[in-house]
Design a protein around this motif. Structure first.
Motif, PDB file in Angstrom:
ATOM      1  N   LYS A 227      -0.974   6.971   8.090  1.00 39.07           N
ATOM      2  CA  LYS A 227      -0.184   6.553   6.927  1.00 39.07           C
ATOM      3  C   LYS A 227      -0.643   5.197   6.408  1.00 39.07           C
ATOM      4  O   LYS A 227      -0.582   4.919   5.206  1.00 39.07           O
ATOM      5  CB  LYS A 227       1.302   6.521   7.291  1.00 39.07           C
ATOM      6  N   VAL A 228      -1.114   4.364   7.329  1.00 40.75           N
ATOM      7  CA  VAL A 228      -1.661   3.055   6.922  1.00 40.75           C
ATOM      8  C   VAL A 228      -2.917   3.271   6.093  1.00 40.75           C
ATOM      9  O   VAL A 228      -3.075   2.698   5.003  1.00 40.75           O
ATOM     10  CB  VAL A 228      -1.986   2.197   8.162  1.00 40.75           C
TER      11      VAL A 228
ATOM     12  N   THR B 257       4.655  -1.997   5.747  1.00 41.64           N
ATOM     13  CA  THR B 257       5.748  -1.194   6.309  1.00 41.64           C
ATOM     14  C   THR B 257       5.227  -0.207   7.351  1.00 41.64           C
ATOM     15  O   THR B 257       5.814  -0.054   8.438  1.00 41.64           O
ATOM     16  CB  THR B 257       6.469  -0.429   5.189  1.00 41.64           C
ATOM     17  N   GLU B 258       4.125   0.460   7.022  1.00 42.88           N
ATOM     18  CA  GLU B 258       3.556   1.442   7.949  1.00 42.88           C
ATOM     19  C   GLU B 258       3.040   0.764   9.220  1.00 42.88           C
ATOM     20  O   GLU B 258       3.144   1.320  10.320  1.00 42.88           O
ATOM     21  CB  GLU B 258       2.432   2.229   7.271  1.00 42.88           C
TER      22      GLU B 258
ATOM     23  N   ASP C 131       5.801   0.098  11.559  1.00 42.32           N
ATOM     24  CA  ASP C 131       6.215   1.333  12.235  1.00 42.32           C
ATOM     25  C   ASP C 131       5.288   1.641  13.413  1.00 42.32           C
ATOM     26  O   ASP C 131       5.753   2.059  14.486  1.00 42.32           O
ATOM     27  CB  ASP C 131       6.188   2.490  11.226  1.00 42.32           C
TER      28      ASP C 131
END
Length: 540
Positions: free
Chosen positions: A139-140, A154-155, A158
């Protein structure tokens, strides 16, 4: 094996290896691992087309490629072309121990190195680890191409919270995101916090970069000097130390660090060009000229050849030609023309065509071919919108328009020079900023010098020292040939000297300039009068 053969069967792989037997051997290993869809090519040039057409899951490249590029340059080129999809694993093969850059994860770096010789089990291990890392941070990597740093942030948080095995990698990326967001204090705090728990070279380097960004010069310098002794970050430390000195205008110190950097990385073109630029800025034109010539000879038949080598060498030779005494002037101008003409045809592109036109026009002016210079300038104006607004281009346009008497146009380019961006601090941008500042100073000095040369020349002529008048007025004319007043003053001096074949080319250049200039009625009358006094040798 970490993954089953069925996993690799569904994946696409691009193999780049210039040695055919080695390429065949590695392809055999890949098939043994389970790969079916394998594209094997011999060099970086052959890799470009399939990489742009297909979305590969793995790219496996030998470090030393046959066309003058290495795997890191190929990676950068493919990244610039968006030919590496976010989930693709780029793995480098090398016969010698190599290192990946410590900083630059945000911009993208290869995933792993594999050291030759290796078995298919070792190769599979490296490929699998690269894939697992990509999956954990998928996702990054998906958010990075869009440039949405907030989403990347944000990713990463996580990953740090839920994937402990990849926490350090995520923290490295997070530090770079903070630097990219210009949150330099937050980046420094992050690096210092990690450093308190465990000593990593990348945290110290990151902290030093944050200090540079915050202009904490003494602290950054001290830390970077220490890091130049650490093998794993030495190139980056030398690079940032060079930038630090350039940002402060400390040219001798910058030159020292850049010299060390190119010893480690001979194909670091940014550092090589920075050395030549620093030599120019340090008022060492002969050394700078030799350095540009060295780069041309060293990289001419490789993927590291650059049009800028030829452009900068031509500019230096132009400056030297304008200062050359009359006996050696023609030879000096010929060197300018030859330097520009030596640029390989492959480097003549839409991006470089305008610069070639500007330099050809400047050479034509020194040759006395005023009409040719004006025609080239007209072609240049058509290419205006496509020309890159770098310092060299703007300086050439400024000097060209000034020489042609187009002062409003020259001032427009000077304004663009004053507005050269100061936001970036890479080696190229640092050198551009210093070069722009030097060019503005030189322009102001040139205008003052022309007035002084003209006044001194006329004063010498009135006192009867015609030879001294010729030297001063010729110097002013070479810098501004299409100024009718300067040209007429020089022509008047030529009428007061005995006819000489050594002055014939100069006289013809003056007459050509006057023919291409818009003359006032009084200037026209003065010209007609001087023509009656001019030796016939000059009008043949």
């Amino acid at each position: 094996m970490i993954f089953q053969a069925s996993f690799y069967k569904s994946k696409k792989l691009l193999l780049i290896e210039d040695c055919e037997p080695v390429r065949a051997s590695i392809k055999g290993m890949l098939q043994q691992i389970g790969f079916v869809d394998i594209t094997a090519v011999a060099d970086a040039v052959q890799a470009l087309s399939p990489a742009k057409r297909h979305a590969y899951d793995f790219i496996l490249a030998d470090f030393n490629l046959g066309d003058g590029k290495d795997a890191l340059q190929l990676f950068a080129e493919l990244s610039a072309l968006d030919a590496i999809k976010p989930g693709c694993c780029f793995v480098v093969i090398s016969a010698e121990p190599q290192r990946l850059p410590v900083m630059g994860l945000l911009q993208g770096t290869p995933d792993h190195f594999v050291l030759k010789p290796f078995s298919y089990l070792e190769l599979e291990k490296r490929l699998a680890k690269a894939w697992q890392s990509r999956v954990a941070l998928r996702k990054v990597y998906q958010a990075m191409p869009a440039g949405d740093l907030t989403a990347v942030h944000t990713e990463l948080d996580d990953v740090i919270k839920n994937a402990p095995a990849y926490t350090l990698l995520a923290l490295r990326l997070k530090g770079e995101v903070l630097l990219a967001q210009r949150e330099y204090n937050a980046a420094a705090q992050l690096y210092n916090k990690i450093q308190q728990q465990r000593d990593f070279s990348w945290t110290r380097l990151g902290a030093a970069i944050a200090m540079v960004k915050l202009q904490q010069w003494p602290e950054a310098e001290q830390l970077l000097l220490t890091l130049t002794e650490a093998d794993d970050v030495r190139p980056e430390a030398l690079d940032w130390l060079s930038r630090l000195y350039l940002l402060q205008g400390a040219l001798p110190q910058a030159l020292e660090q850049l010299t060390e950097l190119v010893k480690l990385q001979p194909t670091n073109i940014s550092a090589q060009m920075a050395i030549a630029t620093v030599l120019q800025l340090s008022e060492q034109p002969d050394d700078a000229s030799r350095y540009w010539q060295k780069l041309i000879q060293q990289f001419r038949f490789s993927g590291f050849d650059r049009a800028d080598y030829y452009f900068e060498l031509t500019r230096l030779l132009l400056a030297q030609a304008t200062q050359a005494e009359l006996p050696g002037f023609s030879a000096a101008v010929k060197k300018c023309s030859e330097a520009l003409a030596s640029m390989p045809q492959k480097l003549l592109t839409d991006d470089t065509e305008a610069e070639v036109l500007a330099l050809r026009a400047r050479v034509s002016l020194l040759q006395g071919h005023i009409a040719d210079a004006k025609q080239l300038t007209d072609e240049l104006q058509i290419k205006e919108d496509t020309a890159a607004a770098n310092v060299g281009t703007l300086v050439d346009k400024t000097r060209l328009m000034f020489a042609l008497g187009e002062l409003k146009q020259a001032e427009r380019y000077l304004t663009q020079l004053r507005e050269i961006s100061t936001e970036q601090d890479d080696l190229y941008s640092c050198c551009q900023r210093l070069s722009a500042s030097r060019a503005l100073q030189q322009d102001s000095k040139l205008r003052s010098d022309i007035r002084d040369w003209n006044q001194a020349g006329m004063a010498a002529a009135q006192s009867g020292d015609v030879k001294a008048a010729l030297l001063k007025l010729r110097q002013a004319f070479l810098s501004m040939p299409c100024n009718a007043g300067l040209a007429l003053n020089l022509l008047q001096t030529l009428t007061q000297l005995p006819a000489h074949r050594g002055l014939q080319a100069l006289a013809k250049a003056v007459l050509a300039a006057l023919e291409q200039s818009a003359l006032t009625s009084s200037n026209q009358q003065r010209l007609e009068q001087l023509l009656t006094q001019l030796p016939p040798l000059y009008t043949e």
